[in-house]
Scaffold this motif. Structure first.
Motif, PDB file in Angstrom:
ATOM      1  N   LEU A 166       0.853  -1.190   0.000  1.00  0.00           N
ATOM      2  CA  LEU A 166       0.000   0.000   0.000  1.00  0.00           C
ATOM      3  C   LEU A 166       0.889   1.241   0.000  1.00  0.00           C
ATOM      4  O   LEU A 166       1.649   1.478   0.940  1.00  0.00           O
ATOM      5  CB  LEU A 166      -0.919   0.007   1.225  1.00  0.00           C
ATOM      6  CG  LEU A 166      -1.868  -1.187   1.370  1.00  0.00           C
ATOM      7  CD1 LEU A 166      -2.710  -1.035   2.624  1.00  0.00           C
ATOM      8  CD2 LEU A 166      -2.746  -1.346   0.152  1.00  0.00           C
ATOM      9  N   CYS A 193       0.701   4.660   0.530  1.00  0.00           N
ATOM     10  CA  CYS A 193      -0.177   5.695   1.090  1.00  0.00           C
ATOM     11  C   CYS A 193       0.422   7.068   0.803  1.00  0.00           C
ATOM     12  O   CYS A 193       1.322   7.535   1.512  1.00  0.00           O
ATOM     13  CB  CYS A 193      -0.336   5.474   2.585  1.00  0.00           C
ATOM     14  SG  CYS A 193      -1.820   6.193   3.280  1.00  0.00           S
ATOM     15  N   MET A 225      -4.761   1.503   8.061  1.00  0.00           N
ATOM     16  CA  MET A 225      -4.248   2.803   7.628  1.00  0.00           C
ATOM     17  C   MET A 225      -3.268   3.360   8.654  1.00  0.00           C
ATOM     18  O   MET A 225      -2.213   3.894   8.295  1.00  0.00           O
ATOM     19  CB  MET A 225      -5.414   3.783   7.441  1.00  0.00           C
ATOM     20  CG  MET A 225      -6.288   3.503   6.252  1.00  0.00           C
ATOM     21  SD  MET A 225      -7.610   4.737   6.117  1.00  0.00           S
ATOM     22  CE  MET A 225      -8.538   4.109   4.717  1.00  0.00           C
ATOM     23  N   PRO A 284       3.533  -1.201   5.070  1.00  0.00           N
ATOM     24  CA  PRO A 284       2.594  -1.144   3.947  1.00  0.00           C
ATOM     25  C   PRO A 284       2.283  -2.498   3.313  1.00  0.00           C
ATOM     26  O   PRO A 284       1.427  -2.580   2.445  1.00  0.00           O
ATOM     27  CB  PRO A 284       3.318  -0.250   2.943  1.00  0.00           C
ATOM     28  CG  PRO A 284       4.764  -0.521   3.190  1.00  0.00           C
ATOM     29  CD  PRO A 284       4.891  -0.788   4.659  1.00  0.00           C
ATOM     30  N   CYS A 289      -4.114   4.003   0.529  1.00  0.00           N
ATOM     31  CA  CYS A 289      -3.938   3.562   1.924  1.00  0.00           C
ATOM     32  C   CYS A 289      -4.781   2.330   2.248  1.00  0.00           C
ATOM     33  O   CYS A 289      -4.901   1.969   3.418  1.00  0.00           O
ATOM     34  CB  CYS A 289      -4.323   4.692   2.877  1.00  0.00           C
ATOM     35  SG  CYS A 289      -3.399   6.218   2.640  1.00  0.00           S
ATOM     36  N   ASN A 337      -6.910   9.830  -1.487  1.00  0.00           N
ATOM     37  CA  ASN A 337      -6.824   9.142  -0.202  1.00  0.00           C
ATOM     38  C   ASN A 337      -7.618   9.879   0.866  1.00  0.00           C
ATOM     39  O   ASN A 337      -8.360   9.272   1.646  1.00  0.00           O
ATOM     40  CB  ASN A 337      -5.359   9.038   0.237  1.00  0.00           C
ATOM     41  CG  ASN A 337      -4.673   7.799  -0.317  1.00  0.00           C
ATOM     42  OD1 ASN A 337      -5.237   6.719  -0.309  1.00  0.00           O
ATOM     43  ND2 ASN A 337      -3.473   7.965  -0.816  1.00  0.00           N
TER      44      ASN A 337
END
Length: 312
Positions: A13, A15, A79, A88, A175, A272
């Motif tokens: 992920l 983010c 998150m 992540p 995220c 996001n």
């Protein structure tokens, strides 16, 4: 960047939030999550403890609180771990599970809001038939059927994900795990993989939202015909509470899906933030709205805390 298929056992992920804003984002997310958990648990406990609230409308409100608890727990902890712990990496199965659960609770909330609109519609338009049409049993059956329907409908998600092949990257630039993003980063170009997105938007977005708005529109017309100022005010007050909850749910999500489809270019960071606010904020605000605007819940909360102070 060749077309050789790679084996994917996990996703990363990405983010996209600037380092300067990470601290603020973490604090806001933690605050939203804690307030959401406390508020929704309080609403559930209040309704369980008060026998007078064991009626269809409050059972719907408590069910909404359960959905909001699940919604926040599915998204926010991961998150926070991505932002706070810099972790992540999400296992393949966990990512698919997050997609499935998130879609399920979103669809359940959409249907539940439509059902709550129907509840108010029958109460205002057909008040004499309301006790026989809307019962606790009706609510239980409706929630069970909607859950089963949503589960069956979403079974196509893990099936389609298992068919996706990846030849470029396993990085998801958000995220959270998102099915549309997963299809986008894959090297599978078959249009059938977009079917769950379009069909889901229609079945769980367009239809329930249209039904909800039509129901409240009919209620508004009926309310305007009520001669009593008190009766008119009561109907509008009740509907305003529900419409505020409906607006908080559909508003941000509609922008989230419609803006990219309309060709509006937005940054990943904005995307996001929109997603986080669109999903986390309603879960936090719903119990606050019902606590302040619903007299019975408000009174029960005051009784609960007054009793605690007296026992101390």
């Amino acid at each position: 960047m060749n077309n050789a298929t790679i084996s994917v056992s996990e996703f990363i992920l990405q983010c996209a939030i600037e380092s300067k804003q990470k601290t603020i984002t973490i604090c806001v997310l933690a605050f939203i999550y804690c307030l959401s958990m406390f508020g929704n648990l309080l609403v559930i406990v209040i309704i369980i403890l008060n026998p007078q609230l064991h009626v269809p409308m409050y059972i719907c409100i408590s069910t909404l609180a359960v959905i909001d608890l699940a919604n926040g727990s599915i998204l926010i902890p991961k998150m926070l771990s991505v932002l706070l712990l810099s972790s992540p990496v999400v296992p393949y199965a966990a990512c698919v599970l997050q997609i499935f659960l998130f879609l399920h609770v979103e669809e359940m909330e959409s249907f539940l809001l439509a059902f709550m609109a129907f509840d108010r519609y029958v109460a205002v338009i057909y008040p004499l038939q309301y006790p026989s049409v809307i019962t606790n049993k009706t609510i239980a059956i409706a929630v069970l059927v909607l859950n089963m329907f949503a589960i069956i409908f979403n079974l196509q998600i893990p099936i389609f994900v298992s068919e996706l092949s990846f030849c470029r990257t396993n990085i998801l630039p958000f995220c959270f795990c998102d099915y549309a993003t997963m299809v986008h980063v894959s090297c599978s170009e078959d249009p059938k993989y977009l079917i769950p997105i379009t069909s889901g938007l229609v079945v769980y977005g367009v239809f329930p939202q249209a039904f909800t708005l039509l129901s409240y529109g009919r209620i508004a017309i009926k309310a305007l015909r009520i001669s009593s100022a008190g009766g008119k005010s009561k109907v509008f007050s009740t509907c305003a509470t529900h419409l505020l909850v409906v607006g908080l749910f559909y508003g941000p999500l509609s922008l989230f899906y419609l803006l990219p489809g309309a060709g509006v270019t937005i940054t990943r960071e904005t995307y996001n933030v929109m997603f986080i606010l669109g999903n986390a904020v309603p879960s936090m605000m719903n119990p606050i709205i019902y606590s302040f605007r619903n007299k019975e819940i408000n009174k029960s909360i005051r009784k609960l805390f007054t009793r605690k102070r007296l026992t101390l």
